[in-house]
Write a protein that holds these residues in place. Structure first.
Motif, PDB file in Angstrom:
ATOM      1  N   GLY A 243       0.833  -1.190   0.000  1.00  0.00           N
ATOM      2  CA  GLY A 243       0.000   0.000   0.000  1.00  0.00           C
ATOM      3  C   GLY A 243       0.865   1.237   0.000  1.00  0.00           C
ATOM      4  O   GLY A 243       2.078   1.174  -0.221  1.00  0.00           O
ATOM      5  N   GLY A 244       0.259   2.376   0.257  1.00  0.00           N
ATOM      6  CA  GLY A 244       0.997   3.630   0.249  1.00  0.00           C
ATOM      7  C   GLY A 244       0.780   4.401  -1.044  1.00  0.00           C
ATOM      8  O   GLY A 244       0.173   3.909  -2.001  1.00  0.00           O
ATOM      9  N   GLY A 245       1.318   5.607  -1.070  1.00  0.00           N
ATOM     10  CA  GLY A 245       1.079   6.503  -2.193  1.00  0.00           C
ATOM     11  C   GLY A 245       1.518   5.983  -3.544  1.00  0.00           C
ATOM     12  O   GLY A 245       0.899   6.306  -4.569  1.00  0.00           O
ATOM     13  N   LEU A 246       2.565   5.156  -3.586  1.00  0.00           N
ATOM     14  CA  LEU A 246       3.062   4.679  -4.873  1.00  0.00           C
ATOM     15  C   LEU A 246       2.120   3.685  -5.534  1.00  0.00           C
ATOM     16  O   LEU A 246       2.271   3.387  -6.723  1.00  0.00           O
ATOM     17  N   THR A 247       1.133   3.153  -4.790  1.00  0.00           N
ATOM     18  CA  THR A 247       0.185   2.234  -5.413  1.00  0.00           C
ATOM     19  C   THR A 247      -0.702   2.941  -6.433  1.00  0.00           C
ATOM     20  O   THR A 247      -1.422   2.280  -7.193  1.00  0.00           O
ATOM     21  N   ALA A 248      -0.656   4.272  -6.468  1.00  0.00           N
ATOM     22  CA  ALA A 248      -1.377   5.002  -7.517  1.00  0.00           C
ATOM     23  C   ALA A 248      -0.856   4.620  -8.901  1.00  0.00           C
ATOM     24  O   ALA A 248      -1.544   4.816  -9.905  1.00  0.00           O
ATOM     25  N   LEU A 249       0.343   4.034  -8.951  1.00  0.00           N
ATOM     26  CA  LEU A 249       0.914   3.569 -10.228  1.00  0.00           C
ATOM     27  C   LEU A 249       0.267   2.280 -10.711  1.00  0.00           C
ATOM     28  O   LEU A 249       0.462   1.869 -11.856  1.00  0.00           O
ATOM     29  N   GLY A 250      -0.476   1.615  -9.853  1.00  0.00           N
ATOM     30  CA  GLY A 250      -1.213   0.420 -10.241  1.00  0.00           C
ATOM     31  C   GLY A 250      -0.324  -0.703 -10.749  1.00  0.00           C
ATOM     32  O   GLY A 250       0.719  -1.009 -10.168  1.00  0.00           O
ATOM     33  N   ASP A 251      -0.741  -1.302 -11.856  1.00  0.00           N
ATOM     34  CA  ASP A 251      -0.018  -2.451 -12.407  1.00  0.00           C
ATOM     35  C   ASP A 251       1.400  -2.088 -12.841  1.00  0.00           C
ATOM     36  O   ASP A 251       2.273  -2.965 -12.897  1.00  0.00           O
ATOM     37  N   ARG A 252       1.633  -0.829 -13.136  1.00  0.00           N
ATOM     38  CA  ARG A 252       2.998  -0.421 -13.512  1.00  0.00           C
ATOM     39  C   ARG A 252       3.963  -0.700 -12.361  1.00  0.00           C
ATOM     40  O   ARG A 252       5.116  -1.047 -12.581  1.00  0.00           O
ATOM     41  N   PRO A 284      -5.859  -1.222  -3.696  1.00  0.00           N
ATOM     42  CA  PRO A 284      -6.293  -0.203  -4.653  1.00  0.00           C
ATOM     43  C   PRO A 284      -5.890   1.187  -4.164  1.00  0.00           C
ATOM     44  O   PRO A 284      -5.910   1.462  -2.964  1.00  0.00           O
ATOM     45  N   SER A 285      -5.532   2.052  -5.076  1.00  0.00           N
ATOM     46  CA  SER A 285      -5.201   3.422  -4.707  1.00  0.00           C
ATOM     47  C   SER A 285      -6.408   4.069  -4.025  1.00  0.00           C
ATOM     48  O   SER A 285      -7.543   3.910  -4.461  1.00  0.00           O
ATOM     49  N   GLY A 286      -6.160   4.770  -2.928  1.00  0.00           N
ATOM     50  CA  GLY A 286      -7.247   5.403  -2.197  1.00  0.00           C
ATOM     51  C   GLY A 286      -7.948   4.489  -1.222  1.00  0.00           C
ATOM     52  O   GLY A 286      -8.989   4.842  -0.665  1.00  0.00           O
ATOM     53  N   SER A 287      -7.388   3.310  -0.986  1.00  0.00           N
ATOM     54  CA  SER A 287      -7.990   2.366  -0.043  1.00  0.00           C
ATOM     55  C   SER A 287      -8.096   2.995   1.351  1.00  0.00           C
ATOM     56  O   SER A 287      -7.202   3.721   1.785  1.00  0.00           O
ATOM     57  N   PRO A 288      -9.175   2.697   2.088  1.00  0.00           N
ATOM     58  CA  PRO A 288      -9.329   3.235   3.447  1.00  0.00           C
ATOM     59  C   PRO A 288      -8.614   2.398   4.501  1.00  0.00           C
ATOM     60  O   PRO A 288      -8.903   2.530   5.699  1.00  0.00           O
TER      61      PRO A 288
END
Length: 310
Positions: A243-252, A284-288
């Motif tokens: 998790g964390g902010g870098l997961t905004a990159l998703g599959d990349r 997922p990006s934005g997960s709570p």
């Protein structure tokens, strides 16, 4: 119900959950800086959430707070949260005095680990590590008995394990720490070019054939793979949830880490037998997860400390 707040360097995420861990309200607000502002983040965050989700504050049994830095969970004190301008703050006591509700604290990554475990459900394994890839790198470990903090609270500090003695200098003073390879702050410094999202810029430039960007992208995958390997080999967790902010990159991001794990195992029958690339998941990006975990931390407040208020 319970309330959880994840206090980050720039944003605070807050959720309200029922006794069945169902999220019934969520808000985000800008994080302040300094002792008074951090107390206000908790107090005003609870009140904003109450107004938004339209529940009675008398229904709230506890408030849990996940916060970066060194946390003394037993006393409710935050120590050395440098990015928040806090050196020593009795946050639980001060917030409780304002709200009249028991307040519990936990390190933000540990709280997120509890939240990630809850989101995965109890039927998918009894142990996991939550690997936070954000500005820095750290992990929380959850077993069937709950959080595993270690003898001195440093279990999961994989970001400051040196994997390259000749590598870049880390903020901790060592060289070649995992965080220097895959921490967003370290990557931004190594990139040295202006931009609101430096790590995304690195990936975009790498896709365009920029040699420096390609090397930094490979560093990120190599560092995250090293963190996964350390967590599984040392704690023998079944799964590493990233998790964390870098997961905004998703599959990349995820695909790169998996490729690095496969490459590392190519010459090692032992590593191949562990199937490390199959044992990672990305939130997922934005997960709570972090705010949910904070609410679960609040749920650990002993019943004798909880008084009915209104």
């Amino acid at each position: 119900m319970r309330i959880g707040l994840d206090i980050g360097g720039t944003k605070t995420d807050a959720v309200a959950i029922t006794v069945d861990d169902e999220i019934i309200g969520r808000i985000r607000r800008t994080t302040g800086h300094g002792d008074d502002e951090i107390v206000a983040d908790v107090v005003e965050g609870v009140r904003e959430l109450q107004a938004d989700a339209e529940f009675d504050l008398a229904e709230v049994r506890s408030v849990g707070v996940g916060i970066p830095g060194l946390v003394d969970a037993a006393s409710g004190r935050v120590l050395h949260a440098v990015n928040l301008g806090v050196e020593s703050l009795e946050l639980a006591r001060l917030a409780r005095a304002e709200l009249g509700i028991p307040v519990a604290l936990e390190n933000d990554v540990n709280a997120a680990a509890l939240g990630a475990a809850a989101l995965r459900g109890a039927d998918v394994g009894t142990s996991m590590a939550y690997l936070n890839l954000g500005t820095g790198v750290a992990a929380g470990i959850v077993t069937e008995d709950g959080l595993w903090r270690g003898a001195r609270g440093t279990a999961g500090e994989v970001g400051h394990i040196s994997v390259d003695p000749a590598g870049r200098v880390c903020t901790c003073g060592q060289r070649g720490c995992i965080e220097t390879l895959c921490g967003g702050g370290a990557l931004a410094r190594a990139w040295g070019r202006r931009g609101s999202l430096p790590v995304r810029d690195i990936f975009d430039a790498a896709d365009g054939g920029d040699t420096e960007a390609m090397l930094l992208r490979a560093d990120l995958a190599r560092g995250a793979a090293a963190a996964v390997r350390v967590l599984i080999l040392s704690a023998d967790v079944e799964t590493v949830v990233i998790g964390g902010g870098l997961t905004a990159l998703g599959d990349r991001l995820g695909d790169g880490i998996r490729r690095a794990l496969i490459a590392d195992a190519a010459g090692s029958p032992f590593l191949r037998s562990l199937h490390l690339d199959e044992r990672i998941e990305l939130l997922p990006s934005g997960s709570p997860a972090a705010a949910l975990g904070a609410a679960l931390v609040g749920a650990l407040v002993p019943e004798e400390e909880i008084v009915i208020h209104g």
